[in-house]
Design a protein around this motif. Structure first.
Motif, PDB file in Angstrom:
ATOM      1  N   ALA A  32      20.247  -6.966  -0.355  1.00 28.65           N
ATOM      2  CA  ALA A  32      20.392  -6.560   1.054  1.00 28.65           C
ATOM      3  C   ALA A  32      19.655  -5.254   1.342  1.00 28.65           C
ATOM      4  O   ALA A  32      19.057  -5.091   2.409  1.00 28.65           O
ATOM      5  N   ALA A  33      19.673  -4.367   0.346  1.00 27.98           N
ATOM      6  CA  ALA A  33      19.029  -3.050   0.540  1.00 27.98           C
ATOM      7  C   ALA A  33      17.514  -3.177   0.682  1.00 27.98           C
ATOM      8  O   ALA A  33      16.863  -2.314   1.271  1.00 27.98           O
ATOM      9  N   ASP A  34      16.948  -4.240   0.099  1.00 30.80           N
ATOM     10  CA  ASP A  34      15.485  -4.423   0.150  1.00 30.80           C
ATOM     11  C   ASP A  34      15.014  -5.199   1.378  1.00 30.80           C
ATOM     12  O   ASP A  34      13.804  -5.371   1.579  1.00 30.80           O
ATOM     13  N   LYS A  36      13.930  -5.981   5.009  1.00 31.12           N
ATOM     14  CA  LYS A  36      13.464  -5.258   6.199  1.00 31.12           C
ATOM     15  C   LYS A  36      14.224  -5.811   7.404  1.00 31.12           C
ATOM     16  O   LYS A  36      14.711  -6.948   7.365  1.00 31.12           O
ATOM     17  N   PRO A  37      14.300  -5.050   8.495  1.00 27.86           N
ATOM     18  CA  PRO A  37      15.044  -5.553   9.661  1.00 27.86           C
ATOM     19  C   PRO A  37      14.398  -6.822  10.235  1.00 27.86           C
ATOM     20  O   PRO A  37      13.167  -6.919  10.284  1.00 27.86           O
ATOM     21  N   ILE A  38      15.240  -7.751  10.646  1.00 26.29           N
ATOM     22  CA  ILE A  38      14.746  -9.030  11.166  1.00 26.29           C
ATOM     23  C   ILE A  38      13.958  -8.820  12.474  1.00 26.29           C
ATOM     24  O   ILE A  38      13.025  -9.572  12.783  1.00 26.29           O
ATOM     25  N   GLY A  39      14.327  -7.760  13.193  1.00 27.58           N
ATOM     26  CA  GLY A  39      13.620  -7.430  14.437  1.00 27.58           C
ATOM     27  C   GLY A  39      12.152  -7.098  14.170  1.00 27.58           C
ATOM     28  O   GLY A  39      11.270  -7.421  14.976  1.00 27.58           O
ATOM     29  N   ALA A  40      11.900  -6.492  12.997  1.00 29.17           N
ATOM     30  CA  ALA A  40      10.518  -6.132  12.647  1.00 29.17           C
ATOM     31  C   ALA A  40       9.694  -7.394  12.414  1.00 29.17           C
ATOM     32  O   ALA A  40       8.511  -7.448  12.769  1.00 29.17           O
ATOM     33  N   LEU A  41      10.313  -8.420  11.824  1.00 30.08           N
ATOM     34  CA  LEU A  41       9.607  -9.695  11.609  1.00 30.08           C
ATOM     35  C   LEU A  41       9.276 -10.339  12.965  1.00 30.08           C
ATOM     36  O   LEU A  41       8.161 -10.818  13.181  1.00 30.08           O
ATOM     37  N   LYS A  42      10.272 -10.310  13.867  1.00 32.43           N
ATOM     38  CA  LYS A  42      10.047 -10.897  15.188  1.00 32.43           C
ATOM     39  C   LYS A  42       8.885 -10.184  15.901  1.00 32.43           C
ATOM     40  O   LYS A  42       8.019 -10.833  16.502  1.00 32.43           O
ATOM     41  N   ALA A  43       8.869  -8.856  15.783  1.00 28.91           N
ATOM     42  CA  ALA A  43       7.813  -8.067  16.435  1.00 28.91           C
ATOM     43  C   ALA A  43       6.451  -8.402  15.834  1.00 28.91           C
ATOM     44  O   ALA A  43       5.463  -8.582  16.558  1.00 28.91           O
ATOM     45  N   GLU A  44       6.414  -8.536  14.493  1.00 36.39           N
ATOM     46  CA  GLU A  44       5.149  -8.840  13.823  1.00 36.39           C
ATOM     47  C   GLU A  44       4.634 -10.225  14.226  1.00 36.39           C
ATOM     48  O   GLU A  44       3.445 -10.407  14.486  1.00 36.39           O
ATOM     49  N   LEU A  45       5.547 -11.185  14.281  1.00 31.86           N
ATOM     50  CA  LEU A  45       5.137 -12.547  14.650  1.00 31.86           C
ATOM     51  C   LEU A  45       4.664 -12.600  16.100  1.00 31.86           C
ATOM     52  O   LEU A  45       3.688 -13.277  16.428  1.00 31.86           O
ATOM     53  N   THR A  46       5.359 -11.861  16.965  1.00 31.90           N
ATOM     54  CA  THR A  46       4.962 -11.819  18.383  1.00 31.90           C
ATOM     55  C   THR A  46       3.548 -11.249  18.508  1.00 31.90           C
ATOM     56  O   THR A  46       2.742 -11.751  19.292  1.00 31.90           O
ATOM     57  N   GLY A  59      19.869 -19.063   3.685  1.00 32.03           N
ATOM     58  CA  GLY A  59      19.573 -19.143   2.258  1.00 32.03           C
ATOM     59  C   GLY A  59      19.006 -17.849   1.714  1.00 32.03           C
ATOM     60  O   GLY A  59      18.189 -17.866   0.773  1.00 32.03           O
ATOM     61  N   GLY A  60      19.347 -16.731   2.319  1.00 28.68           N
ATOM     62  CA  GLY A  60      18.839 -15.426   1.889  1.00 28.68           C
ATOM     63  C   GLY A  60      17.460 -15.107   2.461  1.00 28.68           C
ATOM     64  O   GLY A  60      16.950 -13.998   2.283  1.00 28.68           O
ATOM     65  N   CYS A  61      16.819 -16.071   3.123  1.00 30.63           N
ATOM     66  CA  CYS A  61      15.490 -15.849   3.728  1.00 30.63           C
ATOM     67  C   CYS A  61      15.678 -15.604   5.232  1.00 30.63           C
ATOM     68  O   CYS A  61      16.744 -15.858   5.784  1.00 30.63           O
ATOM     69  N   TYR A  62      14.600 -15.162   5.882  1.00 29.28           N
ATOM     70  CA  TYR A  62      14.605 -15.097   7.342  1.00 29.28           C
ATOM     71  C   TYR A  62      14.062 -16.423   7.860  1.00 29.28           C
ATOM     72  O   TYR A  62      12.963 -16.844   7.483  1.00 29.28           O
ATOM     73  N   GLU A  63      14.841 -17.066   8.703  1.00 26.09           N
ATOM     74  CA  GLU A  63      14.439 -18.345   9.275  1.00 26.09           C
ATOM     75  C   GLU A  63      14.100 -18.112  10.744  1.00 26.09           C
ATOM     76  O   GLU A  63      14.905 -17.525  11.478  1.00 26.09           O
ATOM     77  N   VAL A  64      12.933 -18.548  11.138  1.00 27.88           N
ATOM     78  CA  VAL A  64      12.483 -18.320  12.518  1.00 27.88           C
ATOM     79  C   VAL A  64      12.192 -19.651  13.201  1.00 27.88           C
ATOM     80  O   VAL A  64      11.512 -20.509  12.633  1.00 27.88           O
ATOM     81  N   ALA A  81      11.914  -9.309   2.350  1.00 27.00           N
ATOM     82  CA  ALA A  81      11.449  -7.998   1.859  1.00 27.00           C
ATOM     83  C   ALA A  81       9.985  -7.768   2.206  1.00 27.00           C
ATOM     84  O   ALA A  81       9.581  -6.655   2.536  1.00 27.00           O
ATOM     85  N   THR A  82       9.181  -8.845   2.147  1.00 32.15           N
ATOM     86  CA  THR A  82       7.734  -8.688   2.334  1.00 32.15           C
ATOM     87  C   THR A  82       7.216  -9.359   3.611  1.00 32.15           C
ATOM     88  O   THR A  82       6.068  -9.149   3.993  1.00 32.15           O
ATOM     89  N   PHE A  83       8.030 -10.179   4.232  1.00 28.66           N
ATOM     90  CA  PHE A  83       7.658 -11.010   5.391  1.00 28.66           C
ATOM     91  C   PHE A  83       6.600 -12.049   5.029  1.00 28.66           C
ATOM     92  O   PHE A  83       5.910 -12.583   5.890  1.00 28.66           O
ATOM     93  N   GLU A  84       6.481 -12.332   3.730  1.00 33.30           N
ATOM     94  CA  GLU A  84       5.540 -13.370   3.311  1.00 33.30           C
ATOM     95  C   GLU A  84       6.040 -14.729   3.800  1.00 33.30           C
ATOM     96  O   GLU A  84       7.236 -15.031   3.706  1.00 33.30           O
TER      97      GLU A  84
END
Lengths: 99, 193
Positions: A32-34, A36-46, A59-64, A81-84
């Motif tokens: 959890a500590a590693d 990144k905020p999910i909002g940052a992923l949304k901003a990057e994808l936008t 499942g521990g991943c970010y699902e969009v 962690a990496t947004f890969e």
């Protein structure tokens, strides 16, 4: 009567077997500590041209869920962690899966 | 009670949860994706019930006298499917450029999840159109085969549910019940001695 009992038993067995078939599409093992905020992923994808409808942890991943440029409506999984990009699916058709 | 009125009343009762979802969809901050899934689940539930009523009546005789009510269940499944489709259009519209929802829908029309939905709806259309007394008189012996399209419709709808709504376990459980009960059709009727 015997046939009726057998039918009911078969139905009950099927109902109990159903939930056991559930499978996660993809899993991530990130502390959890590693993450990144999910909002940052949304901003990057936008910024990349996506229209993001919903983003959550699965499942521990970010699902969009959203619209990916040149592709259309997709469901995608990212490393938190990496947004890969790990997995992209369009309505049951797998478009990308990290090898 | 007049049969037609009873059918209409049952149809209205079955459509009540769908009306609630329609109401929610009108709200500005509605989660349209969730509402698409919910309406699809209701449509699947009514369709599954419509196709298991005959074999259930074979297992439990008193139900046989109520089989004429099946028409309301089938029509509720079809109406719920149309609402499911309309909310899908609205959900796609929420992402698209103005009038771009049709291009987005076409773009994914042939993916497994969406194609199964269109096929299921197409299979439900003839039985829905023929669910009235006039069609029964007109089609005579062809009427039953038309109604039996409900079975492949249910099978394809279950595939749609499993793939597009990530509901594999639920779809398998419903499929188990529907297939299990269809087997009853092949057993000889039990007689009281």
């Amino acid at each position: 009567m015997k046939m009726r009992v057998m039918m009911m038993a078969a139905l009950a067995a099927t109902m109990m077997a159903g939930p056991a078939l559930a499978t996660g599409k993809i899993k991530c093992n990130v502390a959890a500590a590693d993450m990144k905020p999910i909002g940052a992923l949304k901003a990057e994808l936008t910024k990349q041209g996506w229209t993001v409808a919903k983003a959550k942890v699965d499942g521990g991943c970010y699902e969009v869920y959203g619209v990916m440029p040149e592709t259309g409506r997709v469901e995608a999984y990212f490393d938190p962690a990496t947004f890969e990009k790990l997995y992209v699916e369009q309505r049951g058709k797998v478009l990308f899966k990290k090898g | 009670m007049n049969r037609r009125l009873a059918l209409l009343a049952l149809w209205a009762v079955l459509m009540a949860p769908l009306a609630g979802l329609w109401w929610q969809a009108a709200s500005q901050d509605a989660d349209l994706d969730a509402l698409v899934a919910d309406t699809g689940n209701w449509a699947m539930a009514w369709l599954a019930i419509a196709v298991v009523l005959t074999p259930l009546a074979k297992l439990w005789r008193p139900l046989a006298r109520l089989l004429w009510l099946r028409r309301a269940v089938g029509l509720a499944a079809f109406a719920a499917s149309l609402l499911h489709l309309w909310l899908y259009v609205l959900a796609m519209r929420s992402f698209a450029e103005p009038s771009g929802e049709w291009a987005l829908m076409w773009n994914e029309a042939f993916t497994p999840g969406i194609l199964t939905g269109w096929i299921a709806l197409a299979l439900m259309l003839p039985p829905a159109l023929a669910s009235n007394d006039a069609a029964m008189r007109l089609l005579r012996r062809s009427w039953k085969p038309v109604q039996r399209l409900g079975l492949p419709a249910a099978a394809v709808a279950l595939a749609h549910m499993a793939v597009v709504h990530d509901a594999f376990s639920l779809a398998m459980a419903v499929a188990g019940i529907v297939v299990g009960l269809q087997l009853v059709r092949f057993f000889p009727a039990t007689r009281k001695v």
